[in-house]
Design an enzyme around this catalytic site. Structure first.
Site, PDB file in Angstrom:
ATOM      1  N   THR A 113      41.543  41.722  37.789  1.00  0.00           N
ATOM      2  CA  THR A 113      40.891  42.840  38.478  1.00  0.00           C
ATOM      3  C   THR A 113      41.722  43.321  39.661  1.00  0.00           C
ATOM      4  O   THR A 113      42.507  42.555  40.233  1.00  0.00           O
ATOM      5  CB  THR A 113      39.508  42.364  38.992  1.00  0.00           C
ATOM      6  OG1 THR A 113      39.010  43.299  39.932  1.00  0.00           O
ATOM      7  CG2 THR A 113      39.595  41.015  39.708  1.00  0.00           C
ATOM      8  N   ASP A 114      41.494  44.578  40.045  1.00  0.00           N
ATOM      9  CA  ASP A 114      42.178  45.094  41.244  1.00  0.00           C
ATOM     10  C   ASP A 114      41.619  44.459  42.524  1.00  0.00           C
ATOM     11  O   ASP A 114      42.223  44.571  43.593  1.00  0.00           O
ATOM     12  CB  ASP A 114      42.067  46.624  41.326  1.00  0.00           C
ATOM     13  CG  ASP A 114      40.638  47.145  41.395  1.00  0.00           C
ATOM     14  OD1 ASP A 114      39.682  46.344  41.299  1.00  0.00           O
ATOM     15  OD2 ASP A 114      40.465  48.373  41.556  1.00  0.00           O
ATOM     16  N   GLU A 115      40.467  43.780  42.411  1.00  0.00           N
ATOM     17  CA  GLU A 115      39.831  43.231  43.619  1.00  0.00           C
ATOM     18  C   GLU A 115      40.660  42.119  44.257  1.00  0.00           C
ATOM     19  O   GLU A 115      40.461  41.783  45.422  1.00  0.00           O
ATOM     20  CB  GLU A 115      38.401  42.771  43.298  1.00  0.00           C
ATOM     21  CG  GLU A 115      37.585  43.920  42.732  1.00  0.00           C
ATOM     22  CD  GLU A 115      36.085  43.681  42.648  1.00  0.00           C
ATOM     23  OE1 GLU A 115      35.565  42.878  43.421  1.00  0.00           O
ATOM     24  OE2 GLU A 115      35.458  44.324  41.788  1.00  0.00           O
TER      25      GLU A 115
ATOM     26  N   TYR B 266      34.251  36.028  44.333  1.00  0.00           N
ATOM     27  CA  TYR B 266      34.670  36.499  42.998  1.00  0.00           C
ATOM     28  C   TYR B 266      36.166  36.796  42.984  1.00  0.00           C
ATOM     29  O   TYR B 266      36.913  36.273  42.153  1.00  0.00           O
ATOM     30  CB  TYR B 266      33.871  37.749  42.593  1.00  0.00           C
ATOM     31  CG  TYR B 266      34.491  38.513  41.436  1.00  0.00           C
ATOM     32  CD1 TYR B 266      34.587  37.946  40.169  1.00  0.00           C
ATOM     33  CD2 TYR B 266      34.995  39.811  41.613  1.00  0.00           C
ATOM     34  CE1 TYR B 266      35.168  38.634  39.101  1.00  0.00           C
ATOM     35  CE2 TYR B 266      35.568  40.510  40.558  1.00  0.00           C
ATOM     36  CZ  TYR B 266      35.656  39.923  39.312  1.00  0.00           C
ATOM     37  OH  TYR B 266      36.234  40.604  38.269  1.00  0.00           O
TER      38      TYR B 266
ATOM     39  N   LYS C  98      39.319  35.015  40.971  1.00  0.00           N
ATOM     40  CA  LYS C  98      40.197  35.733  40.031  1.00  0.00           C
ATOM     41  C   LYS C  98      41.651  35.643  40.501  1.00  0.00           C
ATOM     42  O   LYS C  98      42.571  35.461  39.699  1.00  0.00           O
ATOM     43  CB  LYS C  98      39.779  37.203  39.903  1.00  0.00           C
ATOM     44  CG  LYS C  98      38.461  37.448  39.192  1.00  0.00           C
ATOM     45  CD  LYS C  98      38.440  36.989  37.735  1.00  0.00           C
ATOM     46  CE  LYS C  98      39.321  37.827  36.832  1.00  0.00           C
ATOM     47  NZ  LYS C  98      39.140  37.435  35.401  1.00  0.00           N
TER      48      LYS C  98
HETATM   49  P1  NAD Z   1      30.805  40.235  31.793  1.00  0.00           P
HETATM   50  O1  NAD Z   1      30.160  39.473  32.899  1.00  0.00           O
HETATM   51  O2  NAD Z   1      30.112  41.407  31.211  1.00  0.00           O
HETATM   52  O3  NAD Z   1      31.128  39.256  30.575  1.00  0.00           O
HETATM   53  C1  NAD Z   1      31.656  37.973  30.768  1.00  0.00           C
HETATM   54  C2  NAD Z   1      31.589  37.240  29.440  1.00  0.00           C
HETATM   55  O4  NAD Z   1      32.163  35.942  29.632  1.00  0.00           O
HETATM   56  C3  NAD Z   1      30.158  37.031  28.930  1.00  0.00           C
HETATM   57  O5  NAD Z   1      30.090  37.306  27.546  1.00  0.00           O
HETATM   58  C4  NAD Z   1      29.889  35.562  29.202  1.00  0.00           C
HETATM   59  O6  NAD Z   1      28.990  34.970  28.281  1.00  0.00           O
HETATM   60  C5  NAD Z   1      31.292  34.970  29.081  1.00  0.00           C
HETATM   61  N1  NAD Z   1      31.433  33.736  29.861  1.00  0.00           N
HETATM   62  C6  NAD Z   1      31.099  33.542  31.166  1.00  0.00           C
HETATM   63  N2  NAD Z   1      31.349  32.269  31.520  1.00  0.00           N
HETATM   64  C7  NAD Z   1      31.855  31.652  30.420  1.00  0.00           C
HETATM   65  C8  NAD Z   1      32.316  30.342  30.159  1.00  0.00           C
HETATM   66  N3  NAD Z   1      32.281  29.376  31.110  1.00  0.00           N
HETATM   67  N4  NAD Z   1      32.809  30.052  28.931  1.00  0.00           N
HETATM   68  C9  NAD Z   1      32.841  31.014  27.981  1.00  0.00           C
HETATM   69  N5  NAD Z   1      32.394  32.252  28.148  1.00  0.00           N
HETATM   70  C10 NAD Z   1      31.907  32.587  29.365  1.00  0.00           C
HETATM   71  O7  NAD Z   1      32.250  40.625  32.366  1.00  0.00           O
HETATM   72  P2  NAD Z   1      33.103  41.951  32.145  1.00  0.00           P
HETATM   73  O8  NAD Z   1      32.672  42.959  33.133  1.00  0.00           O
HETATM   74  O9  NAD Z   1      33.139  42.287  30.695  1.00  0.00           O
HETATM   75  O10 NAD Z   1      34.542  41.429  32.607  1.00  0.00           O
HETATM   76  C11 NAD Z   1      35.406  40.799  31.671  1.00  0.00           C
HETATM   77  C12 NAD Z   1      36.698  40.422  32.379  1.00  0.00           C
HETATM   78  O11 NAD Z   1      37.319  41.588  32.929  1.00  0.00           O
HETATM   79  C13 NAD Z   1      36.492  39.460  33.558  1.00  0.00           C
HETATM   80  O12 NAD Z   1      37.556  38.535  33.555  1.00  0.00           O
HETATM   81  C14 NAD Z   1      36.554  40.355  34.782  1.00  0.00           C
HETATM   82  O13 NAD Z   1      37.028  39.649  35.905  1.00  0.00           O
HETATM   83  C15 NAD Z   1      37.551  41.408  34.320  1.00  0.00           C
HETATM   84  N6  NAD Z   1      37.398  42.741  34.930  1.00  0.00           N
HETATM   85  C16 NAD Z   1      36.165  43.364  34.958  1.00  0.00           C
HETATM   86  C17 NAD Z   1      36.061  44.644  35.508  1.00  0.00           C
HETATM   87  C18 NAD Z   1      34.743  45.371  35.508  1.00  0.00           C
HETATM   88  O14 NAD Z   1      34.652  46.465  36.102  1.00  0.00           O
HETATM   89  N7  NAD Z   1      33.696  44.883  34.849  1.00  0.00           N
HETATM   90  C19 NAD Z   1      37.187  45.279  36.043  1.00  0.00           C
HETATM   91  C20 NAD Z   1      38.418  44.604  36.003  1.00  0.00           C
HETATM   92  C21 NAD Z   1      38.513  43.342  35.437  1.00  0.00           C
HETATM   93  P1  TYD Z   2      29.695  46.826  41.547  1.00  0.00           P
HETATM   94  O1  TYD Z   2      29.285  47.613  40.336  1.00  0.00           O
HETATM   95  O2  TYD Z   2      28.948  45.570  41.858  1.00  0.00           O
HETATM   96  O3  TYD Z   2      31.261  46.554  41.394  1.00  0.00           O
HETATM   97  P2  TYD Z   2      32.304  45.909  42.472  1.00  0.00           P
HETATM   98  O4  TYD Z   2      31.562  45.333  43.613  1.00  0.00           O
HETATM   99  O5  TYD Z   2      32.963  44.854  41.640  1.00  0.00           O
HETATM  100  O6  TYD Z   2      33.201  47.035  42.866  1.00  0.00           O
HETATM  101  O7  TYD Z   2      29.588  47.767  42.826  1.00  0.00           O
HETATM  102  C1  TYD Z   2      30.289  49.002  42.884  1.00  0.00           C
HETATM  103  C2  TYD Z   2      30.075  49.578  44.260  1.00  0.00           C
HETATM  104  O8  TYD Z   2      28.690  49.946  44.391  1.00  0.00           O
HETATM  105  C3  TYD Z   2      30.334  48.610  45.406  1.00  0.00           C
HETATM  106  O9  TYD Z   2      30.864  49.316  46.520  1.00  0.00           O
HETATM  107  C4  TYD Z   2      28.955  48.059  45.755  1.00  0.00           C
HETATM  108  C5  TYD Z   2      28.059  49.248  45.466  1.00  0.00           C
HETATM  109  N1  TYD Z   2      26.675  48.922  45.019  1.00  0.00           N
HETATM  110  C6  TYD Z   2      25.588  49.553  45.627  1.00  0.00           C
HETATM  111  O10 TYD Z   2      25.734  50.375  46.564  1.00  0.00           O
HETATM  112  N2  TYD Z   2      24.334  49.249  45.160  1.00  0.00           N
HETATM  113  C7  TYD Z   2      24.126  48.360  44.158  1.00  0.00           C
HETATM  114  O11 TYD Z   2      22.934  48.100  43.799  1.00  0.00           O
HETATM  115  C8  TYD Z   2      25.246  47.735  43.531  1.00  0.00           C
HETATM  116  C9  TYD Z   2      25.074  46.757  42.409  1.00  0.00           C
HETATM  117  C10 TYD Z   2      26.516  48.060  44.002  1.00  0.00           C
END
Ligand code: NAD
Ligand code: TYD
Length: 350
Positions: A131-133, A156, A160
């Site tokens: 992630t970019d975070e 988090y 990562k």
């Molecule tokens: P998500 O929370 O929707 O899904 C996570 C999945 O991992 C789920 O299916 C869960 O069952 C599985 N999981 C969790 N713990 C586990 C374990 N111990 N063993 C096996 N499986 C397990 O997450 P997402 O939003 O789809 O993100 C997927 C990946 O992409 C993550 O690594 C996250 O850090 C990265 N990512 C997410 C975003 C975003 O905006 N959602 C952006 C950049 C990177």
């Molecule tokens: P989120 O979807 O949790 O992603 P991330 O924190 O990983 O960027 O949140 C996106 C942005 O929205 C973040 O600045 C937090 C804000 N936010 C709210 O203002 N209200 C909410 O209920 C949630 C879940 C997030």
């Protein structure tokens, strides 16, 4: 012949990656390895689960013997690692869960890859999705590039960042072939409604308050999940071993502007009077350690691999809203049970 383990394939982004690989590459065997935590949902893959090149394994990446079994049983050639605890707010309440899955789980997978591929690293790849975070927070200008120093601010992002470092360390120390990508915030179908966009859509549908943290001027860079999946496909096949790619769509939105846009689109689709959904906006207590701004410089992936996003934000948001409106059964399933407890605790019964 490739036997690719995709971890976290039942989650939001993972399910789109699994679908893309299973349908686009019938010659590959895709093994979806997922523990099915609260965020994992096999309904996300109901349309492809009987495809002959797809298998699901309910395995926790903390379970070393089970991970080992999967590597041996399927003669795994590649890993695309998405499994993670992924929500910042949950990491603030339960940081250890993030250390276990994101750090220890990743090291377990690295160990399994190192051990099982030991004889021959050629044609193997450990692709780590990050992630970019990890880069921390930006001020009002500038972008994260692949060389921006890591400065994680939440449990988090710290977990990562740690996993990224372990992947790179296994590359340096053991020559394990790896690639890492760091993507901006995703949105789209199958997104669990604890994250901002699906939470807002769900609350607008059920006419509940729309919680905006702090002053609402926090900025995120949004990418449609299907575009993230095509970026992962592109990076996986480019085989630039040892490299990092940032993925993003140069699409920055202040939270409050995004919330208002979503309200407008939802009112149009639901046939509401203009302003109906905006009236639900409620400013709530800020998130501790809230990163002010994220913005990805995606020049490298565009210049070196020719990847760019395929949809505009308005198109992507519109498709996303349509998906939620047409899949209310999915939404009902994931918001029943433990989601209610989470929501009440997080938002003070609002
Ligand atoms: P998500 O929370 O929707 O899904 C996570 C999945 O991992 C789920 O299916 C869960 O069952 C599985 N999981 C969790 N713990 C586990 C374990 N111990 N063993 C096996 N499986 C397990 O997450 P997402 O939003 O789809 O993100 C997927 C990946 O992409 C993550 O690594 C996250 O850090 C990265 N990512 C997410 C975003 C975003 O905006 N959602 C952006 C950049 C990177
Ligand atoms: P989120 O979807 O949790 O992603 P991330 O924190 O990983 O960027 O949140 C996106 C942005 O929205 C973040 O600045 C937090 C804000 N936010 C709210 O203002 N209200 C909410 O209920 C949630 C879940 C997030």
């Amino acid at each position: 012949m490739k036997n690719i383990v995709i971890t976290g394939g039942a989650g939001f982004i993972g399910s789109h990656v699994v679908r893309l690989f299973v349908t686009k590459y019938p010659q590959y065997k895709i093994i979806n390895l997922d523990a099915l935590t609260y965020a994992g949902n096999l309904e996300n893959l109901a349309d492809i689960d009987s495809m002959p090149n797809y298998t699901f394994e309910k395995v926790n990446i903390l379970d070393v013997p089970e991970v080992e079994r999967v590597f041996k049983q399927y003669q795994v050639t590649d890993v695309i690692h998405l499994a993670a605890e992924s929500h910042v707010d949950r990491s603030i309440h339960s940081p250890l869960d993030f250390v276990f899955t994101n750090v220890l789980g990743t090291v377990n997978l690295l160990n399994a890859a190192k051990k099982n591929w030991a004889d021959d690293f050629s044609d193997k790849l450990f692709y780590h999705i990050s992630t970019d975070e990890v880069y921390g927070a930006l001020g009002s200008t500038g972008f994260f590039t692949e060389t921006t120093p890591y400065h994680p601010n939440s449990p988090y992002s710290a977990s990562k960042a740690s996993s990224d470092h372990f992947v790179r360390a296994y590359g340096e120390t053991y020559e394990l072939p790896f690639v890492i990508s760091n993507c901006s915030n995703n949105y789209g179908p199958n997104h669990f409604p604890e994250k901002l966009i699906p939470l807002l859509i769900n609350n607008i549908i059920s006419k509940k308050a729309l919680p905006v943290y702090g002053d609402g001027l926090y900025t995120r860079d949004w990418l449609y999940v299907k575009d993230h999946a095509t970026a992962i496909d592109t990076i996986f096949h480019a085989k630039k071993v040892g490299e990092t790619f940032n993925i993003g769509g140069f699409n920055e939105w202040k939270n409050i502007d995004l919330v208002k846009l979503l309200c407008k689109l939802m009112d149009e689709k639901l046939g509401n009077q203009p302003g109906t959904s905006e009236a639900l906006i409620t400013f709530v207590k800020d998130r501790p350690g809230h990163d002010r701004r994220y913005a990805i410089d995606a020049t490298k992936i565009n210049r070196e691999l020719g990847w760019k996003p395929s949809v505009t934000f308005e198109q992507g948001l519109s498709e996303t809203i349509d998906w939620y409106l047409n899949n209310q059964e999915w939404l009902n399933h994931v918001t029943s049970g433990s989601y209610k407890d989470y929501y009440n605790k997080m938002y003070d019964n609002s």
